[in-house]
Design a protein around this motif. Structure first.
Motif, PDB file in Angstrom:
ATOM      1  N   GLN A   1       0.837  -1.204   0.000  1.00  0.00           N
ATOM      2  CA  GLN A   1       0.000   0.000   0.000  1.00  0.00           C
ATOM      3  C   GLN A   1       0.868   1.249   0.000  1.00  0.00           C
ATOM      4  N   GLN A   2       1.934   1.201   0.786  1.00  0.00           N
ATOM      5  CA  GLN A   2       2.833   2.349   0.859  1.00  0.00           C
ATOM      6  C   GLN A   2       3.508   2.602  -0.487  1.00  0.00           C
ATOM      7  N   LEU A   3       3.967   1.537  -1.144  1.00  0.00           N
ATOM      8  CA  LEU A   3       4.594   1.688  -2.446  1.00  0.00           C
ATOM      9  C   LEU A   3       3.602   2.217  -3.485  1.00  0.00           C
ATOM     10  N   TYR A   4       2.346   1.817  -3.376  1.00  0.00           N
ATOM     11  CA  TYR A   4       1.313   2.296  -4.299  1.00  0.00           C
ATOM     12  C   TYR A   4       1.143   3.806  -4.171  1.00  0.00           C
ATOM     13  N   TYR A   5       0.997   4.278  -2.959  1.00  0.00           N
ATOM     14  CA  TYR A   5       0.818   5.718  -2.753  1.00  0.00           C
ATOM     15  C   TYR A   5       2.095   6.493  -3.080  1.00  0.00           C
ATOM     16  N   LEU A   6       3.233   5.899  -2.797  1.00  0.00           N
ATOM     17  CA  LEU A   6       4.496   6.549  -3.139  1.00  0.00           C
ATOM     18  C   LEU A   6       4.666   6.648  -4.652  1.00  0.00           C
ATOM     19  N   ALA A   7       4.191   5.650  -5.392  1.00  0.00           N
ATOM     20  CA  ALA A   7       4.282   5.675  -6.856  1.00  0.00           C
ATOM     21  C   ALA A   7       3.472   6.839  -7.426  1.00  0.00           C
ATOM     22  N   ASN A   8       2.275   7.075  -6.877  1.00  0.00           N
ATOM     23  CA  ASN A   8       1.469   8.201  -7.343  1.00  0.00           C
ATOM     24  C   ASN A   8       2.088   9.530  -6.933  1.00  0.00           C
ATOM     25  N   ALA A   9       2.635   9.596  -5.715  1.00  0.00           N
ATOM     26  CA  ALA A   9       3.300  10.823  -5.287  1.00  0.00           C
ATOM     27  C   ALA A   9       4.505  11.115  -6.182  1.00  0.00           C
ATOM     28  N   LEU A  10       5.252  10.062  -6.513  1.00  0.00           N
ATOM     29  CA  LEU A  10       6.420  10.214  -7.377  1.00  0.00           C
ATOM     30  C   LEU A  10       6.011  10.715  -8.756  1.00  0.00           C
ATOM     31  N   GLY A  11       4.968  10.123  -9.328  1.00  0.00           N
ATOM     32  CA  GLY A  11       4.502  10.559 -10.642  1.00  0.00           C
ATOM     33  C   GLY A  11       4.090  12.021 -10.651  1.00  0.00           C
ATOM     34  N   ASN A  12       3.377  12.447  -9.606  1.00  0.00           N
ATOM     35  CA  ASN A  12       2.951  13.843  -9.527  1.00  0.00           C
ATOM     36  C   ASN A  12       4.146  14.783  -9.414  1.00  0.00           C
ATOM     37  N   GLU A  13       5.164  14.372  -8.658  1.00  0.00           N
ATOM     38  CA  GLU A  13       6.350  15.217  -8.488  1.00  0.00           C
ATOM     39  C   GLU A  13       7.159  15.318  -9.778  1.00  0.00           C
ATOM     40  N   ILE A  14       7.328  14.197 -10.467  1.00  0.00           N
ATOM     41  CA  ILE A  14       8.097  14.223 -11.716  1.00  0.00           C
ATOM     42  C   ILE A  14       7.372  15.065 -12.764  1.00  0.00           C
ATOM     43  N   ALA A  15       6.041  14.993 -12.787  1.00  0.00           N
ATOM     44  CA  ALA A  15       5.267  15.756 -13.760  1.00  0.00           C
ATOM     45  C   ALA A  15       5.485  17.254 -13.600  1.00  0.00           C
ATOM     46  N   ARG A  16       5.707  17.708 -12.364  1.00  0.00           N
ATOM     47  CA  ARG A  16       5.938  19.132 -12.120  1.00  0.00           C
ATOM     48  C   ARG A  16       7.402  19.523 -12.259  1.00  0.00           C
ATOM     49  N   GLU A  17       8.266  18.520 -12.428  1.00  0.00           N
ATOM     50  CA  GLU A  17       9.713  18.740 -12.466  1.00  0.00           C
ATOM     51  C   GLU A  17      10.182  19.379 -13.769  1.00  0.00           C
ATOM     52  N   TYR A  18       9.450  19.124 -14.875  1.00  0.00           N
ATOM     53  CA  TYR A  18       9.978  19.467 -16.199  1.00  0.00           C
ATOM     54  C   TYR A  18       8.816  19.482 -17.197  1.00  0.00           C
ATOM     55  N   PRO A  19       8.871  20.297 -18.244  1.00  0.00           N
ATOM     56  CA  PRO A  19       7.802  20.302 -19.252  1.00  0.00           C
ATOM     57  C   PRO A  19       7.933  19.125 -20.215  1.00  0.00           C
ATOM     58  N   TRP A  20       7.627  17.941 -19.745  1.00  0.00           N
ATOM     59  CA  TRP A  20       7.795  16.715 -20.526  1.00  0.00           C
ATOM     60  C   TRP A  20       7.003  16.760 -21.825  1.00  0.00           C
ATOM     61  N   GLU A  21       7.619  16.269 -22.880  1.00  0.00           N
ATOM     62  CA  GLU A  21       6.976  16.266 -24.203  1.00  0.00           C
ATOM     63  C   GLU A  21       5.652  15.518 -24.181  1.00  0.00           C
ATOM     64  N   ALA A  22       5.589  14.409 -23.462  1.00  0.00           N
ATOM     65  CA  ALA A  22       4.370  13.588 -23.437  1.00  0.00           C
ATOM     66  C   ALA A  22       3.214  14.286 -22.737  1.00  0.00           C
ATOM     67  N   LEU A  23       3.506  15.312 -21.949  1.00  0.00           N
ATOM     68  CA  LEU A  23       2.462  16.016 -21.203  1.00  0.00           C
ATOM     69  C   LEU A  23       2.054  17.319 -21.873  1.00  0.00           C
TER      70      LEU A  23
END
Length: 305
Positions: A33-55
């Motif tokens: 459960q912890q890894l699941y929530y950490l995976a979503n937190a990680l995705g949200n943080e990376i998305a704000r890290e850089y203007p990724w082409e895919a986004l």
């Protein structure tokens, strides 16, 4: 092919010496459960890290307006004799998203409500007026999944001109309140979670901008979504970056030393950023190309002979 949420968590678990789960979403094991929530937190943080082409997404739409005959008396707030079809048009798009232009109405006058054959405005008429009134939509909802706008991508494609902005609050009030505040270019700003334009348009202008979406994950059908919600979901970020990020965040939350994980994660983040989009070839002696007739195109003699 990108690894699924289950595969990412399984890989991270193996590398950390944890029990390998057979499922993630709905799994009652505390670590999973912890890894699941950490995976979503990680995705949200990376998305704000850089203007990724895919986004990066382009959003296009037409500005909306309608016109109708009407009349207003000095000192009043109601335009009467408005075509019911115009009233319906305004209400269908949200009355408070419109401004109005016409005799007796000062600039930047907003619509408050529309009912029957009347339109109520927020500024008293400065004189009696009658004739044609233009009701233009100046506030537009941001697209679903909007996170942040991409600079210098705002265009009026109908006129092939870049829209000017974002205007500061001071510039915006100057535009709406000054004597000379309009021109051929559309101005814009984001206020109140809406894309606002100035001035209102009396034609359907084809407008466009690019933005970064919050939807960094994909479901099994390939639809972009805001986070992992099923074991079969994938994401747009490199697998190795996600696995290392999961390990780093898991060790952080447990209070363990993350020095090595942070080093590896930073290295993969730099690689991901550098490989995300193509890079221009930079010249040490840049020179603008000559596309029009200049001195270098004109012969020394025998003009036209």
């Amino acid at each position: 092919m990108a690894q699924t949420l289950l595969q990412l968590v399984q890989n991270a678990s193996v590398e950390m010496g944890l029990a390998i789960p057979n499922s993630v979403v709905g799994n009652n094991a505390a670590d999973v459960q912890q890894l699941y929530y950490l995976a979503n937190a990680l995705g949200n943080e990376i998305a704000r890290e850089y203007p990724w082409e895919a986004l990066n997404i382009e959003y296009d739409w037409y500005s909306q307006y309608t016109q109708s005959d009407g009349a207003i008396l000095e000192g009043t707030y109601v335009i009467t004799g408005v075509d019911p079809a115009t009233v319906a048009f305004i209400n269908a798009r949200g009355a408070t998203n419109f401004q109005v232009q016409g005799l007796g109405v000062i600039q930047s006058t907003a619509v408050v409500s529309a009912l029957g054959t009347t339109v109520t405005i927020n500024s008293a008429a400065t004189g009696d007026g009658s004739g044609q009134y233009t009701f233009g939509q100046v506030k537009y909802a941001l697209p679903a999944g909007f996170d942040r706008i991409t600079d210098r991508t705002q265009y009026d494609k109908s006129k092939r001109w870049e829209m000017l902005g974002p205007e500061t609050p001071q510039q915006w009030q100057w535009l709406k309140s000054s004597y000379i505040s309009t021109g051929p270019r559309i101005r814009w700003r984001i206020m109140g979670s809406e894309f606002q334009i100035w001035p209102l348009t009396s034609t359907n202008e084809y407008l466009s901008f690019e933005y970064i979406t919050t939807n960094w994950a994909f479901n099994s059908s390939g639809t972009q979504i805001a986070q992992f919600s099923a074991d079969t979901d994938t994401c747009c970020f490199p697998d190795r970056l996600m696995v290392l990020g999961l390990k780093k965040k898991y060790f952080e939350i447990k209070g363990f030393d993350t020095t090595a994980f942070q080093r590896d994660y930073d290295m993969q983040m730099n690689i991901a950023k550098s490989n995300d989009q193509g890079s221009p070839t930079l010249s040490l002696a840049p020179r603008t190309a000559n596309v029009l007739i200049g001195w270098e195109n004109i012969p020394d003699a025998n003009y036209g002979a």
